[in-house]
Design an enzyme around this catalytic site. Sequence first.
Site, PDB file in Angstrom:
ATOM      1  CD  GLU A 190      -0.507  31.423  36.199  1.00 13.58           C
ATOM      2  OE1 GLU A 190      -1.150  31.625  35.130  1.00 13.58           O
ATOM      3  OE2 GLU A 190      -0.730  30.049  36.565  1.00 13.58           O
TER       4      GLU A 190
ATOM      5  NE  ARG B   1      13.523  -0.685  29.915  1.00 16.47           N
ATOM      6  CZ  ARG B   1      12.687  -0.668  29.050  1.00 16.47           C
ATOM      7  NH1 ARG B   1      11.604  -0.465  29.487  1.00 16.47           N
ATOM      8  NH2 ARG B   1      13.332  -0.745  27.881  1.00 16.47           N
TER       9      ARG B   1
ATOM     10  CB  VAL C 144       1.782   2.782  13.887  1.00 19.39           C
ATOM     11  CG1 VAL C 144       1.516   3.908  14.605  1.00 19.39           C
ATOM     12  CG2 VAL C 144       1.211   1.774  14.022  1.00 19.39           C
TER      13      VAL C 144
ATOM     14  CB  THR D 129       5.549  -2.606  17.776  1.00 21.34           C
ATOM     15  OG1 THR D 129       5.788  -1.702  16.553  1.00 21.34           O
ATOM     16  CG2 THR D 129       6.638  -2.161  18.799  1.00 21.34           C
TER      17      THR D 129
ATOM     18  CB  SER E 201      -1.630   5.186   9.804  1.00 16.88           C
ATOM     19  OG  SER E 201      -1.279   3.904   9.251  1.00 16.88           O
TER      20      SER E 201
ATOM     21  CB  ALA F 144      15.211   4.146  16.564  1.00 15.06           C
TER      22      ALA F 144
ATOM     23  CB  CYS G 233      -7.250  30.264  34.407  1.00 15.01           C
ATOM     24  SG  CYS G 233      -7.067  29.951  35.940  1.00 15.01           S
TER      25      CYS G 233
END
Length: 399
Positions: free
Chosen positions: A61, A217, A321, A206, A324, A163, A84
Amino acid sequence: MGVPADQAFDHHMMGIALAMAQRGIGTAAPNPSVGAVVVAPESGEVIARAVTAPGGRPHAEPLALELAGARARGATLYVTLEPCSHHGRTAPCCDAVIAAGIQRCVVAIEDPDPRVAGRGLDIMRRAGIDVTRGVRAEEAHWLTRGHIVRVTERRPFIQLKIAVDALGDVPRGAHGAATFATGPLARATGHLLRARSDAILVGHGTVRDDNPDLTCRLPGLAHRSPIRIVLASNAAGLETSRLAQSAGSVPVHVFLAAPPALAAAISDTERDAASRTALAAMGVAVTPLRTVAGRLWLPDVTEALAAAGVTRLLVEGGTRVWQSFARQGLYDEVVLFHARACADRPVGDDQARAVLRRVCGPEGLGLVARRRLASDDMFVFRAAHAPRRPATRLVSAAE
């Protein structure tokens, strides 16, 4: 009486503010990325527009109002999140809005931060500004979700990135070299997800199998590489990873299970302690956390990240992971990259859902987008527990 609202025009201008906010995703933490647009009410001309600066300050703002200068007086301000109303490192944005002479302020959503929580809207109304809220609230809510859950649930926005190859399997790296499931365009899109995240997380497995860099990258976006997070049962061997060796340029944080039990072999304990010492000397932050059933307690991890200012977390795996996080309901969005078995045959929605159930196991996902990326398909799912349709009721200054 205030300036009359044209809902179609408001919708369009808020779209510009949302597009501005999109630009700051991944750079504004610990603050939310906010878009602000100053508009001339009679002509509809966009006078100025801005997004929250990198690092979260200045806010959008005051940046937009400074660009507008004297033309802000009598203008309309469109902003994706309530200005805010508290004093922090900078003065309240609602005070800047009032001082600039804004006549009308259109806000997508209120700020759930208890220091704000509607106070900014009230202050502007008391100053005579016509305030409208709820314009494109659903889009703003999702775009700002990292800030919302950090304030309300003490965790970041969590995006699981998966993936798989054409068979729906997750290939494992070997001898410290990654095996790619998808093609270059899908991998580049994955790097864009990194650029839009504050932190990226993987498990020790991993690191051991792929020895990844976990940096962005893409050309020109290396500076957008997120903080790199590793979950590990012990520190042994992590000091030889690429992550540790590059900790001086891109931060690395290792969350470790509490010190080994007394029953552990003395040699293992000594090696773990030596690795911790080596990691600390390399600039890696090491934090032991409690375990439950022998595993790190993920709510402690996500709370620690939120406390450190992380608003968006990308979880890249591996499978244990992902599972989990899914079991504990710690996910907002799942992005699945799926290689095609045949270039001209897209992966079906049901096929993608079946892969997610097998690989990750989250429930109640809603498919919100899909996209072809050369020889791969990308699917974006959102969690049912994440509100996708908040109220969009328009509220006038008379509320």
